[in-house]
Design an enzyme around this catalytic site. Structure first.
Site, PDB file in Angstrom:
ATOM      1  N   HIS A  85      13.089  -2.256  -2.471  1.00 57.01           N
ATOM      2  CA  HIS A  85      12.479  -2.449  -3.788  1.00 57.01           C
ATOM      3  C   HIS A  85      13.323  -3.438  -4.578  1.00 57.01           C
ATOM      4  O   HIS A  85      14.562  -3.356  -4.548  1.00 57.01           O
ATOM      5  CB  HIS A  85      12.406  -1.101  -4.520  1.00 57.01           C
ATOM      6  CG  HIS A  85      11.793  -1.183  -5.877  1.00 57.01           C
ATOM      7  ND1 HIS A  85      10.427  -1.297  -6.059  1.00 57.01           N
ATOM      8  CD2 HIS A  85      12.343  -1.178  -7.116  1.00 57.01           C
ATOM      9  CE1 HIS A  85      10.166  -1.342  -7.363  1.00 57.01           C
ATOM     10  NE2 HIS A  85      11.305  -1.286  -8.015  1.00 57.01           N
ATOM     11  N   GLU A 106      18.584  -9.018  -1.293  1.00 57.89           N
ATOM     12  CA  GLU A 106      17.695  -8.284  -0.388  1.00 57.89           C
ATOM     13  C   GLU A 106      17.904  -8.736   1.050  1.00 57.89           C
ATOM     14  O   GLU A 106      17.936  -7.913   1.975  1.00 57.89           O
ATOM     15  CB  GLU A 106      16.232  -8.500  -0.788  1.00 57.89           C
ATOM     16  CG  GLU A 106      15.817  -7.851  -2.090  1.00 57.89           C
ATOM     17  CD  GLU A 106      14.353  -8.104  -2.401  1.00 57.89           C
ATOM     18  OE1 GLU A 106      13.521  -8.021  -1.478  1.00 57.89           O
ATOM     19  OE2 GLU A 106      14.027  -8.398  -3.574  1.00 57.89           O
ATOM     20  N   LYS A 160       0.833  -1.203   0.000  1.00 59.17           N
ATOM     21  CA  LYS A 160       0.000   0.000   0.000  1.00 59.17           C
ATOM     22  C   LYS A 160       0.873   1.261   0.000  1.00 59.17           C
ATOM     23  O   LYS A 160       2.000   1.246   0.506  1.00 59.17           O
ATOM     24  CB  LYS A 160      -0.905   0.026   1.233  1.00 59.17           C
ATOM     25  CG  LYS A 160      -1.911  -1.113   1.311  1.00 59.17           C
ATOM     26  CD  LYS A 160      -3.104  -0.838   0.440  1.00 59.17           C
ATOM     27  CE  LYS A 160      -4.205  -1.870   0.666  1.00 59.17           C
ATOM     28  NZ  LYS A 160      -5.370  -1.636  -0.209  1.00 59.17           N
TER      29      LYS A 160
END
Length: 300
Positions: A200, A270, A182
């Site tokens: 990201h 990540e 969101k």
């Protein structure tokens, strides 16, 4: 302290990258009920969690950040000797959340996860948090019923109620988005300016923005013919993927990669990069250059 540089998977040793921020850690309040928060919205903390994360008086010490960047603004970071308190926002399986939690448990991050916030109660990350004894809240409030809402889950919060819980009831220092899909409301972003991180699965500023997440990013990278991709940790602003970049890790894009193959390669980075960045944020090892660029430093 040593300036961190961009991670290339072919290098050895621990890696990360740079950026800057002066974080002022507020004293850690006791976990108490808030008179202004409706009873249904008060966060209930398990006894296991209270034992695990004991709250006491916090002391502060000043960390002077010095380096060869003579253009950097002279500043100091105030770091509490008590662990920093994190709120982790999740929407799915939460592999980055788990990597951060593992790094906390192993002592690599001087922090504790005070609460997990999710728009998908019942998702894998939510279930993991409950099993680990970490408090969970559902956000944002929606007029549509949530799918797979656990029977014992508290009612979804609106933004003012969430801010009250994070800032006043729990004393959260930093917000960490770990697969949260969101757009974070401007009011919450302002409350945690320069204190909210996101990761990201691409090398921003390319391949970012609304609608570019998960496999969509990797499909776009492969379709573009780019030879490299990777992961980016950045501070959160009021738009998708446009906040100041803190750290990046780079991987090659192979000629016959599928989106799934590239996703797996990026995800490995990540899980190395995000805990490193969160540790630097929690420990006051981020400073800000006078042009608004954050710089991340090693512990020694």
């Amino acid at each position: 302290m040593t300036l961190l540089s961009i991670i290339f998977p072919c290098t050895t040793g621990n890696a990360a990258v740079p950026r800057m921020a002066v974080m002022h850690m507020s004293p850690t309040p006791q976990l108490t009920s808030l008179p202004n928060v409706p009873t249904s919205h008060r966060l209930h903390v398990s006894s296991n969690f209270r034992k695990r994360y004991h709250c006491g008086e916090s002391s502060k010490r000043s960390l002077a950040c010095q380096g060869s960047l003579h253009k950097a603004a002279a500043s100091s970071s105030i770091r509490s000797k008590m662990p920093a308190k994190l709120a982790v926002f999740v929407s799915g399986g939460g592999s980055n959340f788990r990597a951060i939690h593992d790094a906390i448990l192993s002592g690599h991050i001087h922090a504790q996860i005070a609460v997990v916030v999710s728009d998908a109660p019942g998702c894998g990350a939510w279930a993991y948090a409950r099993q680990a004894g970490i408090p969970t809240v559902c956000y944002p409030h929606s007029t549509r019923p949530y799918l797979d809402m656990p029977a014992d889950a508290p009612p979804p919060l609106d933004t003012p109620s969430l801010i009250q819980i994070l800032k006043q009831q729990l004393g959260v220092d930093f917000v960490i988005l770990a697969g949260y899909l969101k757009l974070v409301p401007a009011a919450l972003v302002r409350e945690y300016k320069d204190a909210m991180l996101n990761i990201h699965p691409g090398l921003l500023p390319a391949f970012g923005g609304k609608g570019l997440y998960g496999l969509r990013v990797h499909k776009a990278v492969i379709a573009s013919g780019a030879r490299y991709s990777g992961a980016t940790v950045h501070f959160v602003d009021e738009e998708y993927d446009t906040g100041p970049i803190l750290a990046q890790a780079v991987v090659p894009v192979n000629p016959h990669d599928t989106p799934q193959m590239l996703a797996a390669r990026v995800l490995q980075q990540e899980h190395r990069l995000y805990p490193t960045a969160v540790a630097a944020l929690a420990e006051g090892r981020i400073t800000w250059r006078e042009d608004g660029i954050p710089i991340m430093w090693t512990p020694h």
